[in-house]
Scaffold this motif. Structure first.
Motif, PDB file in Angstrom:
ATOM      1  N   ALA A 123      -4.407  -9.749   5.693  1.00 58.61           N
ATOM      2  CA  ALA A 123      -3.773  -8.521   6.177  1.00 58.61           C
ATOM      3  C   ALA A 123      -3.573  -7.518   5.044  1.00 58.61           C
ATOM      4  O   ALA A 123      -3.802  -6.318   5.215  1.00 58.61           O
ATOM      5  N   LEU A 124      -3.175  -7.996   3.883  1.00 54.88           N
ATOM      6  CA  LEU A 124      -2.942  -7.111   2.736  1.00 54.88           C
ATOM      7  C   LEU A 124      -4.242  -6.505   2.227  1.00 54.88           C
ATOM      8  O   LEU A 124      -4.300  -5.314   1.886  1.00 54.88           O
ATOM      9  N   VAL A 125      -5.285  -7.311   2.157  1.00 54.27           N
ATOM     10  CA  VAL A 125      -6.590  -6.787   1.728  1.00 54.27           C
ATOM     11  C   VAL A 125      -7.096  -5.758   2.729  1.00 54.27           C
ATOM     12  O   VAL A 125      -7.607  -4.685   2.353  1.00 54.27           O
ATOM     13  N   ASP A 126      -6.928  -6.053   4.007  1.00 49.21           N
ATOM     14  CA  ASP A 126      -7.386  -5.122   5.039  1.00 49.21           C
ATOM     15  C   ASP A 126      -6.647  -3.787   4.961  1.00 49.21           C
ATOM     16  O   ASP A 126      -7.216  -2.734   5.278  1.00 49.21           O
ATOM     17  N   LEU A 127      -5.374  -3.832   4.553  1.00 51.50           N
ATOM     18  CA  LEU A 127      -4.605  -2.589   4.404  1.00 51.50           C
ATOM     19  C   LEU A 127      -5.275  -1.648   3.409  1.00 51.50           C
ATOM     20  O   LEU A 127      -5.315  -0.431   3.607  1.00 51.50           O
ATOM     21  N   ILE A 128      -5.770  -2.210   2.331  1.00 44.90           N
ATOM     22  CA  ILE A 128      -6.409  -1.387   1.295  1.00 44.90           C
ATOM     23  C   ILE A 128      -7.663  -0.725   1.842  1.00 44.90           C
ATOM     24  O   ILE A 128      -7.931   0.454   1.578  1.00 44.90           O
ATOM     25  N   PHE A 129      -8.429  -1.462   2.630  1.00 42.83           N
ATOM     26  CA  PHE A 129      -9.638  -0.879   3.208  1.00 42.83           C
ATOM     27  C   PHE A 129      -9.308   0.114   4.321  1.00 42.83           C
ATOM     28  O   PHE A 129     -10.046   1.075   4.549  1.00 42.83           O
ATOM     29  N   ARG A 130      -8.172  -0.110   5.017  1.00 43.88           N
ATOM     30  CA  ARG A 130      -7.814   0.776   6.135  1.00 43.88           C
ATOM     31  C   ARG A 130      -7.333   2.130   5.632  1.00 43.88           C
ATOM     32  O   ARG A 130      -7.613   3.162   6.230  1.00 43.88           O
ATOM     33  N   TRP A 131      -6.559   2.108   4.537  1.00 44.96           N
ATOM     34  CA  TRP A 131      -6.039   3.363   3.978  1.00 44.96           C
ATOM     35  C   TRP A 131      -6.405   3.453   2.503  1.00 44.96           C
ATOM     36  O   TRP A 131      -5.541   3.349   1.623  1.00 44.96           O
ATOM     37  N   PRO A 132      -7.680   3.644   2.177  1.00 37.51           N
ATOM     38  CA  PRO A 132      -8.097   3.600   0.771  1.00 37.51           C
ATOM     39  C   PRO A 132      -7.609   4.776  -0.059  1.00 37.51           C
ATOM     40  O   PRO A 132      -7.543   4.682  -1.278  1.00 37.51           O
ATOM     41  N   THR A 133      -7.269   5.896   0.583  1.00 36.82           N
ATOM     42  CA  THR A 133      -6.813   7.061  -0.171  1.00 36.82           C
ATOM     43  C   THR A 133      -5.684   7.745   0.588  1.00 36.82           C
ATOM     44  O   THR A 133      -5.581   7.646   1.812  1.00 36.82           O
ATOM     45  N   GLY A 134      -4.841   8.442  -0.174  1.00 37.07           N
ATOM     46  CA  GLY A 134      -3.820   9.288   0.434  1.00 37.07           C
ATOM     47  C   GLY A 134      -2.619   8.567   0.985  1.00 37.07           C
ATOM     48  O   GLY A 134      -1.735   9.198   1.580  1.00 37.07           O
ATOM     49  N   CYS A 135      -2.551   7.265   0.842  1.00 37.05           N
ATOM     50  CA  CYS A 135      -1.411   6.496   1.361  1.00 37.05           C
ATOM     51  C   CYS A 135      -0.887   5.608   0.231  1.00 37.05           C
ATOM     52  O   CYS A 135      -0.995   4.375   0.288  1.00 37.05           O
TER      53      CYS A 135
ATOM     54  N   ALA B 140     -11.623  -4.851  -3.141  1.00 37.46           N
ATOM     55  CA  ALA B 140     -10.560  -3.911  -2.749  1.00 37.46           C
ATOM     56  C   ALA B 140      -9.756  -3.444  -3.960  1.00 37.46           C
ATOM     57  O   ALA B 140      -9.470  -2.249  -4.116  1.00 37.46           O
ATOM     58  N   LEU B 141      -9.397  -4.366  -4.822  1.00 38.70           N
ATOM     59  CA  LEU B 141      -8.564  -4.024  -5.980  1.00 38.70           C
ATOM     60  C   LEU B 141      -9.340  -3.207  -7.004  1.00 38.70           C
ATOM     61  O   LEU B 141      -8.793  -2.286  -7.624  1.00 38.70           O
ATOM     62  N   VAL B 142     -10.599  -3.540  -7.194  1.00 38.75           N
ATOM     63  CA  VAL B 142     -11.429  -2.747  -8.110  1.00 38.75           C
ATOM     64  C   VAL B 142     -11.590  -1.329  -7.553  1.00 38.75           C
ATOM     65  O   VAL B 142     -11.561  -0.347  -8.311  1.00 38.75           O
ATOM     66  N   MET B 143     -11.734  -1.216  -6.258  1.00 36.65           N
ATOM     67  CA  MET B 143     -11.834   0.099  -5.631  1.00 36.65           C
ATOM     68  C   MET B 143     -10.591   0.938  -5.934  1.00 36.65           C
ATOM     69  O   MET B 143     -10.693   2.127  -6.256  1.00 36.65           O
ATOM     70  N   LEU B 144      -9.420   0.314  -5.862  1.00 40.37           N
ATOM     71  CA  LEU B 144      -8.180   1.029  -6.192  1.00 40.37           C
ATOM     72  C   LEU B 144      -8.151   1.421  -7.665  1.00 40.37           C
ATOM     73  O   LEU B 144      -7.768   2.543  -8.017  1.00 40.37           O
ATOM     74  N   ALA B 145      -8.512   0.481  -8.527  1.00 42.98           N
ATOM     75  CA  ALA B 145      -8.494   0.762  -9.966  1.00 42.98           C
ATOM     76  C   ALA B 145      -9.443   1.897 -10.319  1.00 42.98           C
ATOM     77  O   ALA B 145      -9.164   2.696 -11.228  1.00 42.98           O
ATOM     78  N   ARG B 146     -10.542   2.000  -9.597  1.00 41.26           N
ATOM     79  CA  ARG B 146     -11.540   3.035  -9.903  1.00 41.26           C
ATOM     80  C   ARG B 146     -11.174   4.384  -9.307  1.00 41.26           C
ATOM     81  O   ARG B 146     -11.356   5.418  -9.949  1.00 41.26           O
ATOM     82  N   ASN B 147     -10.650   4.380  -8.079  1.00 35.57           N
ATOM     83  CA  ASN B 147     -10.560   5.633  -7.327  1.00 35.57           C
ATOM     84  C   ASN B 147      -9.161   6.202  -7.162  1.00 35.57           C
ATOM     85  O   ASN B 147      -9.014   7.416  -7.007  1.00 35.57           O
ATOM     86  N   CYS B 148      -8.145   5.350  -7.158  1.00 36.72           N
ATOM     87  CA  CYS B 148      -6.804   5.848  -6.869  1.00 36.72           C
ATOM     88  C   CYS B 148      -6.212   6.529  -8.101  1.00 36.72           C
ATOM     89  O   CYS B 148      -6.325   6.023  -9.218  1.00 36.72           O
ATOM     90  N   LYS B 149      -5.547   7.652  -7.897  1.00 35.12           N
ATOM     91  CA  LYS B 149      -4.968   8.407  -9.009  1.00 35.12           C
ATOM     92  C   LYS B 149      -3.472   8.187  -9.157  1.00 35.12           C
ATOM     93  O   LYS B 149      -2.875   8.633 -10.137  1.00 35.12           O
ATOM     94  N   TYR B 150      -2.867   7.504  -8.210  1.00 31.15           N
ATOM     95  CA  TYR B 150      -1.420   7.282  -8.276  1.00 31.15           C
ATOM     96  C   TYR B 150      -1.116   6.125  -9.226  1.00 31.15           C
ATOM     97  O   TYR B 150      -1.681   5.039  -9.113  1.00 31.15           O
ATOM     98  N   GLU B 151      -0.222   6.372 -10.176  1.00 30.26           N
ATOM     99  CA  GLU B 151       0.010   5.402 -11.247  1.00 30.26           C
ATOM    100  C   GLU B 151       0.561   4.076 -10.744  1.00 30.26           C
ATOM    101  O   GLU B 151       0.219   3.001 -11.266  1.00 30.26           O
ATOM    102  N   GLY B 152       1.419   4.129  -9.724  1.00 30.13           N
ATOM    103  CA  GLY B 152       1.957   2.881  -9.186  1.00 30.13           C
ATOM    104  C   GLY B 152       0.882   1.982  -8.621  1.00 30.13           C
ATOM    105  O   GLY B 152       0.903   0.759  -8.813  1.00 30.13           O
ATOM    106  N   VAL B 153      -0.084   2.566  -7.935  1.00 29.13           N
ATOM    107  CA  VAL B 153      -1.200   1.795  -7.381  1.00 29.13           C
ATOM    108  C   VAL B 153      -2.078   1.268  -8.502  1.00 29.13           C
ATOM    109  O   VAL B 153      -2.500   0.094  -8.492  1.00 29.13           O
ATOM    110  N   GLN B 154      -2.377   2.114  -9.472  1.00 34.93           N
ATOM    111  CA  GLN B 154      -3.206   1.685 -10.608  1.00 34.93           C
ATOM    112  C   GLN B 154      -2.571   0.490 -11.320  1.00 34.93           C
ATOM    113  O   GLN B 154      -3.266  -0.486 -11.659  1.00 34.93           O
TER     114      GLN B 154
END
Length: 928
Positions: free
Chosen positions: A522-534, A566-580
Motif C-alpha cells: 500500500a505504501l509503495v503504491d501511494l508513491i506511484f499514485r501521487w508521484p508529484t505535488g503531494c 519508487a524510492l529512487v523516483m522520489l530521490a531523483r524527481n521530488c524537490k521537497y526536502e522532507g521527501v528527499q
C-alpha cells in the motif's frame, strides 16, 4: 441488511427511459439471495433489488459510488438517485468548474455542501444547486467578498453558512451585508477571522434575516458590540477568540437580547464582573461558555463562588460535565456520562430547547478545545488529564460529523509537544488510551465518511508515537485498518494513514504485522499514485518504508513490491526536502542488508539511483545531505556500487561534503566520513580521495569528541594510509598527533584500533620509500626527514602503548604455560575487540600485516600480530574469509617461523600462536 424506504426511480424519457423492477424489501440480519438472482451458482449483482443497491451506495464514498454506477445502465440511474445526493463533501477532491458541471445534474436536490479552498468556492455556482440549505467551508483565507457574494446570490434558500476555523482574511463587512440581502431564510451564520464586523453589516443581518438564531463571529479583530444588541432573533451567540471587545458596552446591550440562551466568550479577555453581569442581568441566558479566559481564571474569589443558581458556566476552573448535567432535572448518573445519556434521551423524548443547547455546546466546546490545543498554553495539564481528553472522546461520538472530526483533530493536536521533533506528552496520550480512545478512533477510522477517516487516522498516528499506545493500536487491529486506509484513493485519508504506519513502524514488533497486513504494498503504491505535488503523502510513505526497510525480512518485501524503483523516483524527481530525506533514508536502510539479501546491489543497479544520491549530498538541507551520505556509505559495501559511485562523481562530492561539515551535526559528520571510508576500500578511490583534498577534513573529523564521528574518520584514514602517497599527506597535514590522540584517549576500542593500524601502515617503511622516490631539494629533504623521524617516534611509542593495554602482565609473566590452550584462550579474551570482527580486509591488506611481521621494529611486529589475531578470531563476521586468504597464500608456514624466531617479541609470539590455532579451527570447520 437494515430496512430502508424504497424509492421509485425514473429518469429520462422516451426510448432512454429506464423502468426499474420492484423487488421485496430486504430486512433482518441475513440476506437470502433469491434463486433467480443466482447465475451459474454465482450472484448476479445486476439483479439485486434496487433498494438493496441504494443501500450499498450509501455505504460508499463519492468516488466509489461513481465506479459502482458505471457498472451498468440500471445502476447508473440508481447512482443518480436524489437520496444519495442530498449532501456532498468536496474537501478531499480537486473541485473545479469542469467537475461541478459534470455533477450538476445530480445536485438538483442537494441540501448540504462542504468544500475546501478558493478554487472549490469559485466553482460552487456551477453545481446549480438552487435548493442548497447548508454550506460549510474551510481553508478560506483566499476567499474574497466577490466569491462569497456570488455564492449567496445563487443560493437564496441558504439557512446555514459556516466559514472557518481558519481566518477569512479577505472577507469584509461588505460580503456580510450581501449575505444578509441574499439569504432571508438564514438561521445560522458562523464566520472566523473577519478583520472588522461593522455596525452596518450587523444591522443588515438584524433587518433582513429575521430567522437568524445562531450567530458566531469567531477570532475576529473588531466587532460592533452595540449593533449586536439589535439582532433580537439570536438565541446562540459566539464571539470566541475575538479581541478588542468593549465589555462594558457588550454587557449593557447583549443582556437585553430577549431570546439569548447561550453565549460563548471563550478565549477572550472577559473579566469576572462582566460574566456576573451577564448571568445576573439576563433573564434568558442559561449557558455561558468561558473556556480558556485567562483574566477570569486569575480571579480566585470568582472561581470559588457558586452564586448563579439556574445558570451554567463552562470554564476551565469548573467541571464542564457537571455544568451540562445540571441542565437535566433529576439526572443522577456520573457527570461524564451526560452526553451519552442525552443522546439516548433524544431517541425517545423530544425536547428541542435542550437538544439545541446540547448541540450548540458540542460544536463550540469542540471548537474551543481544538483552538486551545493548537496554541498549547502552559498550565493546562490538569485540565487535559482530568477533563479535556474525556471531553474530546465523548464529543467524537456526537451525531454532528464536523464535531466528530474536530474532536479527533483535537486529540491529534493536544498530545503534541514538539511537532518538529515528533515529541508528544505521554501522560495525555495514555489518558486517551485508558479512557477507551483507541477503540473509538479506530471505529471512526472505519467510517465510510472520508473526513472522519482522515482525522481519526491523524489522531492514531500522533498518539502512536507513544510505545504503549502503539501497542494498544496494534492489539485493537489498528494496523490492518491503517493499511486499508493507506489504499484509499482519497489523498488526505491515505496521507494520515501512511503517517500512522510511519509511527507504528518505529517499533520492531510492529514491522512484520504491517507487512502481513499489506502495508508495504500500500505504501509503495501511494508513491506511484501521487508521484508529484503531494509532498505530505510522499514524505509519510517514504518515512514508513524507511523504517520497514531497516528490518531484513521487510526490506525484501519493500523490494518485491517495487519499492526500490519508487524510492529512487522520489530521490531523483521530488524537490521537497522532507521527501528527499526520507527517500534517501529508505534507500540507505534497504542497502544495509548486504550479507543477507541483494537489495544493496539492486539499489545500485536502479537507473539514476547513485547519481540522485550524489546530487542530494549537495542539498541545502542538512537532513537530506546526511541521509544521502548514509545511503552512499551502505551502498559502497558492494564492489560494483563502489566503483559506480566514483564514476558519477561521488568521490568529489563526498570530499566537498566532508570539507563543509565541520560545524554540522554529528550524524552528518559520521556519514560523510563513513561514505569516504566505504569508497576508500578501492585503491583507485583511495588515491582519488587524497588527490581531491579528502585528507584534511578527515583529520579534522578524527579530532571530534563524538565517538561515532572520530571512529568512522579513523577507519577512513586507515584505508587511505594503505597508499604511501596518502600516508605522506596525513603526516604533512598533521594527522599523526590526531591519530595518536585517538590511540590514547578514545573510549571506542575500534577507534583506537584503527588509529593504531593507520599509524602502522604509515611507518612500516613504504611511506619513506615513497618520500625518497618523489624527491625534493636537499634542504627540503632534511626538513622532511626530521619531520618524519619525529612523527615515527611518536607513532611507534603510542602503538606500543595501545597494544599493551590488551595484555595482562600477570598472564604474560607466566611464560612456561603461555602455550597451553587455557592460557591462550585467556589472552584471546583479554585482547579481543568485539567490533573488529565486522572489519573485512582484502588479500593485499592481510598480506601487508603478514609482511609487517618481518619488520625489524618489534612494535610493528606486535601490532601486526595483534591485528591478524582480531581478524581471525572464530565468530567474527569475516573471520572465515580472512583465514581463507591466509591459508591460500601459504602464510601458516611463515607464521610458525615467526612464532619460533628469537627476534620476535614475546607478545607477538603469543599472538601468532593464537592466530595459528584460529587457522586450524577454521580449516577444521571447513572440512566438516
Amino acid at each position: 441488511m437494515s430496512r430502508r424506504v424504497r424509492r421509485k426511480l425514473e429518469e429520462g424519457n422516451g426510448k432512454d427511459k429506464v423502468v426499474l423492477p420492484s423487488y421485496p424489501e430486504t430486512s433482518g440480519e441475513d440476506l437470502v439471495v433469491a434463486p433467480e438472482i443466482l447465475l451459474h451458482g454465482f450472484v448476479d449483482w445486476t439483479s439485486l433489488p434496487y433498494d438493496t443497491v441504494i443501500q450499498l451506495f450509501t455505504c460508499l464514498n463519492y468516488r466509489d459510488r461513481a465506479s459502482l454506477a458505471s457498472t451498468c445502465r440500471t445502476w447508473r440511474v440508481l447512482g443518480a438517485s436524489s437520496c444519495l445526493w442530498s449532501s456532498l463533501d468536496l474537501r478531499a477532491h480537486k473541485f473545479g468548474a469542469t467537475m461541478a458541471a459534470s455533477l450538476a445534474s445530480r445536485c438538483v436536490n442537494l441540501h448540504n455542501l462542504r468544500f475546501r479552498g478558493i478554487e472549490s468556492a469559485d466553482s460552487l455556482i456551477h453545481l446549480k444547486a438552487r435548493n442548497l440549505l447548508e454550506v460549510s467551508g474551510d481553508y478560506c483565507r483566499k476567499i474574497t467578498d466577490a466569491t462569497l457574494s456570488m455564492i449567496v446570490a445563487r443560493h437564496e434558500a441558504l439557512e446555514s453558512l459556516q466559514l472557518g476555523p481558519d481566518f477569512c482574511e479577505k472577507i469584509t463587512s461588505d460580503a456580510i451585508k450581501a449575505v444578509a440581502f441574499c439569504c432571508p431564510k438564514l438561521k445560522k451564520l458562523r464566520l472566523s477571522g473577519i478583520r472588522d464586523v461593522t455596525s452596518e453589516a450587523i444591522e443588515a443581518l438584524a433587518k433582513h434575516c429575521p430567522q437568524l438564531t445562531d450567530l458566531g463571529f469567531l477570532d475576529c479583530l473588531n466587532i460592533d458590540e452595540e449593533a449586536l444588541g439589535n439582532v433580537v432573533s439570536v438565541r446562540y451567540l459566539s464571539v470566541a477568540g475575538t479581541s478588542n471587545i468593549k465589555w462594558s458596552i457588550a454587557s449593557n446591550q447583549w443582556d437585553k437580547l430577549p431570546k439569548l440562551t447561550c453565549l460563548d466568550v471563550s478565549r477572550t479577555d472577559i473579566g469576572p464582573s462582566t460574566v456576573s453581569r451577564f448571568l445576573t442581568s439576563s433573564q434568558s441566558i442559561k449557558v455561558l461558555c468561558a473556556l480558556n479566559c485567562h483574566v477570569l481564571e486569575e480571579d480566585t474569589s470568582f472561581i470559588s463562588s457558586n452564586r448563579f443558581k439556574g445558570k451554567v458556566i463552562l470554564a476551565l476552573f469548573s467541571n464542564v460535565f457537571d455544568g451540562l448535567a445540571s441542565i437535566f432535572t433529576g439526572y443522577t448518573k456520573k457527570p461524564k456520562e451526560i452526553f451519552s445519556y442525552w443522546r439516548e434521551l433524544m431517541k425517545t423524548t423530544k425536547d428541542k430547547a435542550v437538544d439545541d443547547i446540547m448541540l450548540w455546546s458540542e460544536w463550540f466546546i469542540s471548537h474551543t478545545l481544538l483552538r486551545t490545543a493548537e496554541c498549547n498554553p502552559q498550565g493546562l495539564d490538569d485540565f487535559w488529564l482530568n477533563q479535556g481528553a474525556a471531553l474530546l472522546l465523548t464529543l467524537m461520538q456526537s451525531s454532528q460529523e464536523d464535531v466528530q472530526e474536530r474532536s479527533a483533530t483535537g486529540l491529534a493536536t493536544f498530545v503534541v509537544i514538539d511537532d518538529e521533533n515528533a515529541s508528544i506528552d505521554c501522560g495525555r496520550a495514555e489518558a486517551v488510551m485508558k479512557d477507551g480512545g483507541i477503540r473509538l478512533l479506530l471505529e471512526l477510522a472505519k467510517s465510510w465518511r472520508e473526513g472522519l477517516q482522515s482525522e481519526a487516522a491523524k489522531a492514531i498516528a500522533n498518539l502512536s508515537v507513544n510505545a504503549n499506545v502503539a501497542k494498544s493500536v496494534a492489539e485493537e487491529g489498528g494496523i490492518r485498518i491503517l493499511a486499508g486506509l493507506a489504499k484509499s484513493t482519497n489523498r488526505l485519508v491515505a496521507e494520515e494513514a501512511a503517517g500512522g504506519l510511519w509511527n507504528l513502524s518505529v517499533g520492531e514488533e510492529h514491522k512484520n504485522a504491517i507487512a502481513q497486513a499489506g502495508g508495504v504494498k500500500a505504501l509503495v503504491d501511494l508513491i506511484f499514485r501521487w508521484p508529484t505535488g503531494c509532498d505530505g503523502v510522499l514524505e509519510r510513505a517514504a518515512g514508513a518504508l524507511a523504517n520497514l526497510a531497516a528490518d531484513d525480512k521487510c526490506s525484501m518485501e519493500v523490494a518485491t513490491a517495487g519499492g526500490v524503483h519508487a524510492l529512487v523516483m522520489l530521490a531523483r524527481n521530488c524537490k521537497y526536502e522532507g521527501v528527499q530525506e526520507q527517500a534517501a533514508r529508505a534507500l540507505a536502510n534497504l542497502a544495509a542488508h548486504g550479507d543477507s539479501n541483494n537489495n544493496n546491489a539492486a539499489v545500485g543497479q536502479e537507473a539514476g539511483a547513485l547519481e540522485a544520491l550524489v546530487q542530494l549530498t549537495q542539498s541545502a538541507h542538512e537532513g537530506v545531505r546526511q541521509e544521502a551520505a548514509g545511503a552512499l556509505w551502505n551502498l559502497s559495501f558492494d564492489d560494483k556500487n563502489r566503483e559506480s559511485i566514483a564514476a558519477v562523481g561521488g568521490v568529489e562530492a563526498l570530499v566537498v561534503l566532508a570539507q563543509s561539515c565541520s560545524n554540522a551535526s554529528t550524524g552528518l559528520q559520521e556519514r560523510a566520513a563513513g561514505a569516504l571510508w566505504g569508497l576508500s576500500v578501492s585503491e583507485a578511490n583511495s588515491v582519488a580521495i587524497g588527490r581531491e583534498g579528502g585528507v584534511p577534513p578527515l583529520i579534522a573529523l578524527a579530532r571530534s569528541e563524538a565517538e561515532d564521528v572520530h571512529e568512522t574518520a579513523a577507519g577512513a584514514l586507515w584505508n587511505l594510509a594503505f597508499n604511501p602517497g596518502n600516508a605522506l599527506r596525513i603526516v604533512e597535514e598533521g594527522g599523526v598527533p590526531a591519530l595518536v590522540h585517538l590511540c590514547l584517549s578514545s573510549v571506542s576500542k575500534m577507534a583506537r584500533f584503527m588509529a593504531a593500524l593507520a599509524l602502522s601502515y604509515m611507518f612500516d617503511g613504504r611511506m619513506d620509500e615513497y618520500a625518497l622516490m618523489i624527491g625534493t631539494s636537499s634542504s627540503e629533504s632534511t626538513s622532511k626527514s626530521i619531520s618524519l623521524d619525529g612523527a615515527r617516534t611518536m607513532a611507534l611509542k603510542n602503538i606500543e602503548a595501545f597494544v599493551k593495554t590488551f595484555m595482562d602482565p600477570q598472564i604474560f609473566a607466566a611464560a612456561p604455560v603461555l602455550s597451553t590452550p587455557i592460557m591462550l584462550a585467556q589472552v584471546t579474551e583479554r585482547a579481543r575487540i568485539q567490533e573488529a570482527g565486522h572489519l573485512r580486509c582484502s588479500g593485499a591488506e592481510i598480506g601487508r600485516f603478514v609482511t609487517m611481521l618481518r619488520n625489524p621494529n618489534s612494535t610493528l611486529k606486535a601490532c601486526a600480530a595483534f591485528a591478524l589475531l582480531q581478524f581471525t578470531i572464530p565468530g567474527g563476521r569475516h573471520a572465515v574469509h580472512h583465514a581463507s586468504l591466509m591459508q591460500n597464500g601459504g602464510e601458516a608456514r611463515f607464521l610458525r617461523s615467526a612464532a619460533a624466531a628469537a627476534k620476535t617479541p614475546r607478545e607477538a609470539k603469543i599472538f601468532v600462536k593464537i592466530i595459528l590455532r584460529n587457522l586450524e579451527h577454521h580449516q577444521a570447520e571447513s572440512s566438516i
